[in-house]
Design a protein around this motif. Structure first.
Motif, short mmCIF file in Angstrom:
data_model
loop_
_atom_site.label_atom_id
_atom_site.label_comp_id
_atom_site.label_asym_id
_atom_site.label_seq_id
_atom_site.Cartn_x
_atom_site.Cartn_y
_atom_site.Cartn_z
N GLU A 42 0.83 -1.20 0.00
CA GLU A 42 0.00 0.00 0.00
C GLU A 42 0.87 1.25 0.00
OE1 GLU A 42 -3.34 0.22 -0.20
OE2 GLU A 42 -3.32 -1.96 -0.52
N ALA A 43 0.35 2.32 -0.59
CA ALA A 43 1.07 3.59 -0.61
C ALA A 43 0.81 4.37 0.67
CB ALA A 43 0.65 4.41 -1.82
N ASP A 44 1.83 5.05 1.15
CA ASP A 44 1.67 5.96 2.28
C ASP A 44 1.06 7.26 1.77
OD1 ASP A 44 2.91 4.13 4.01
OD2 ASP A 44 4.91 4.92 3.51
N VAL A 45 -0.04 7.68 2.36
CA VAL A 45 -0.69 8.92 1.95
C VAL A 45 0.04 10.10 2.57
CG1 VAL A 45 -2.82 10.26 1.97
CG2 VAL A 45 -2.91 7.77 1.68
N VAL A 46 0.47 11.03 1.73
CA VAL A 46 1.19 12.21 2.19
C VAL A 46 0.19 13.31 2.53
CG1 VAL A 46 2.86 13.99 1.57
CG2 VAL A 46 3.21 11.63 0.79
N PRO A 47 0.17 13.79 3.76
CA PRO A 47 -0.79 14.85 4.11
C PRO A 47 -0.47 16.15 3.39
CG PRO A 47 0.74 14.44 5.92
CD PRO A 47 0.99 13.37 4.91
N LEU A 48 -1.53 16.89 3.06
CA LEU A 48 -1.40 18.17 2.38
C LEU A 48 -1.72 19.29 3.36
CD1 LEU A 48 -1.09 19.91 -0.21
CD2 LEU A 48 -3.52 19.49 -0.66
#
Length: 499
Positions: A491-497
């Motif tokens: 799974e990809a790590d979601v980068v916070p915006l």
């Protein structure tokens, strides 16, 4: 430096053959033909690096026998046959002794009992070296077929090629992938690169040497995950565009397809802090194609002002796509505080009724190279697309007439020493993009380009793929395709915006 290609006058050696070893000989009695032989690729008049692979080519005339003489003031090479396969060791020696001078190519064809000698071709050997490696994507020029593609690395000093990633490595049935947008930090000097993977197992691989991480920028108000990237030359920062794109297909236009922005922004990803922030985020602007300047103190990007008048954006864009004109903007950047200054207009293409994309600053900070066409941003499909250069010292903007053709010139990049540019061109057949290379000398002059040499007969005419996103690198890619595939499975790590 003034470059002059010597005119080689017709010559006759007498009534006998001049023997030059290895069974080869130059016909002494031949009929001179005042035209170039029919060859592909034709390198006549080009300037080449002093460390480039042999300029192999095919003689496409029908003849009984062929002989090619490649020579300088100090040495010569003779090659028999319609495919001129130049020995690498002899070629390298000739280049080394010919820096700053010209090489000449004489072609002989035998038709029946008569030998014909064609007008001599010449190339200038620049003393400026070229980066050793070129990385590009091979892809069919299709709109629906994307699985059979791969990222490749070519050694420009030879014909050695390495597959960086084969898109079929994890494509199974309906679970297809699309690998794209490879990008490197500082010409891959430190082994840092990134690539996007779309559809199945999608995500962005951010790679620091053997450390490979899969991330996804689709968070908060982001309209998409990361698209067009640019890695800061010294810091662990990557600028990305976020794009909502679509395609329109023409039924009565020679330009087969139009790739469109419906919305786009620019973000900055801090890989150390694992967070992204907006750099350009205006609802009335399409902001895309970020690119750092040579020392990382400025970020260029492209922006087009556009306001939809209806809620039916698909129909409206299909009617108004030629109104979309991109300008080149920039924002100063403070690497110590990771903060940006005000927006500056670098080149207002819209004021000329044009659209400019792919801003690329030269490594010495003197020139800005970009592509300009009549409208839009996906200039690889635009017949009007040409390369332009802006002198950042004088402000002068001019087309690179020495490089441009009557067909598409699009994606381009500088070599690390700023003396060579590589770009995608459809000049050969109007359908397939090929990597062309041109010398950009120390006085800011571009010279006649040449297509990337290949070591196989008929290579380009037998390869039904386009060369996409050519990028120079100084060190080879260290990451293995297998290691990338293993990380992609997760799974990809979601980068916070941060908004």
């Amino acid at each position: 430096m003034n470059i002059s290609f010597k005119y080689i006058a017709p010559f006759v050696f007498g009534a006998s053959l001049v023997m030059l070893g290895c069974g080869h000989s130059v016909p002494a009695d031949s009929k001179y033909v005042d035209s170039l032989a029919n060859v592909y690729p034709c390198y006549d008049g080009a300037a080449i690096p002093c460390n480039i692979a042999p300029l192999d080519f095919d003689i496409e005339d029908e003849a009984d026998e062929y002989l090619t003489r490649i020579y300088s003031d100090k040495s010569e090479i003779l090659v028999e046959g319609s495919f001129v396969d130049i020995p690498e060791s002899d070629w390298n020696s000739m280049l080394n002794e010919s820096k700053g001078d010209s090489l000449h190519i004489g072609i002989y064809e035998k038709h029946g009992d008569e030998w014909r000698r064609y007008r001599t071709m010449s190339v200038f050997v620049s003393p400026d070296t070229i980066d050793r490696y070129l990385v590009y994507r091979l892809i069919e020029p299709s709109y629906v077929t994307f699985e059979g593609l791969r990222i490749e690395q070519r050694d420009l000093t030879s014909f050695a090629t390495k597959t960086v990633y084969d898109n079929m490595a994890m494509s199974t049935g309906d679970n297809g992938q699309c690998v794209n947008c490879h990008s490197f930090q500082n010409y891959n000097a430190g082994g840092n690169m990134q690539m996007h993977f779309r559809v199945a197992n999608g995500g962005t691989l951010v790679m620091h040497g053997d450390n490979i991480r899969k991330v996804n920028f689709m968070s908060g108000s982001a309209i998409s995950t990361g698209v067009y990237p640019s890695w800061h030359p010294t810091k662990n920062l990557i600028a990305y565009s976020l794009n909502e794109t679509g395609q329109n297909f023409h039924t009565r236009d020679i330009q087969k397809v139009e790739v469109l922005d419906y919305a786009s922004d620019v973000i900055l990803y801090d890989a150390d802090k694992d967070v992204s922030t907006y750099v350009a985020h205006d609802s009335l602007e399409f902001e895309t194609f970020p690119y750092w300047n040579h020392d990382g103190t400025k970020l260029y990007y492209c922006s087009a002002h556009f306001k939809f008048n209806t809620d039916d954006v698909d129909t409206e864009m299909a009617d108004r796509y030629k109104e979309v004109k991109y300008n080149i903007l920039s924002r100063d950047f403070n690497p110590d505080t990771n903060t940006f200054g005000q927006v500056d207009t670098v080149f207002n293409a819209a004021s000329f009724g044009k659209s400019a994309t792919f801003p690329r600053e030269s490594p010495d900070g003197r020139y800005l190279l970009f592509t300009m066409a009549d409208f839009g941003n996906f200039h690889i499909w635009h017949k009007s697309a040409d390369l332009y250069v802006k002198d950042l010292r004088t402000g002068n903007v001019r087309p690179l007439r020495e490089v441009n053709s009557n067909d598409v010139e699009s994606y381009h990049s500088w070599s690390s020493n700023g003396r060579w540019i590589v770009f995608s061109s459809r000049r050969d057949d109007g359908s397939y993009t090929r990597p062309y290379i041109a010398w950009f000398d120390s006085k800011g002059n571009a010279h006649k380009p040449f297509v990337l040499p290949q070591g196989k007969s008929g290579f380009y005419k037998k390869l039904y793929k386009s060369f996409n996103i050519p990028e120079f690198i100084v060190s080879p890619v260290v990451q293995s395709s297998r290691a990338m595939a293993e990380v992609l499975k997760g799974e990809a790590d979601v980068v916070p915006l941060n908004e």
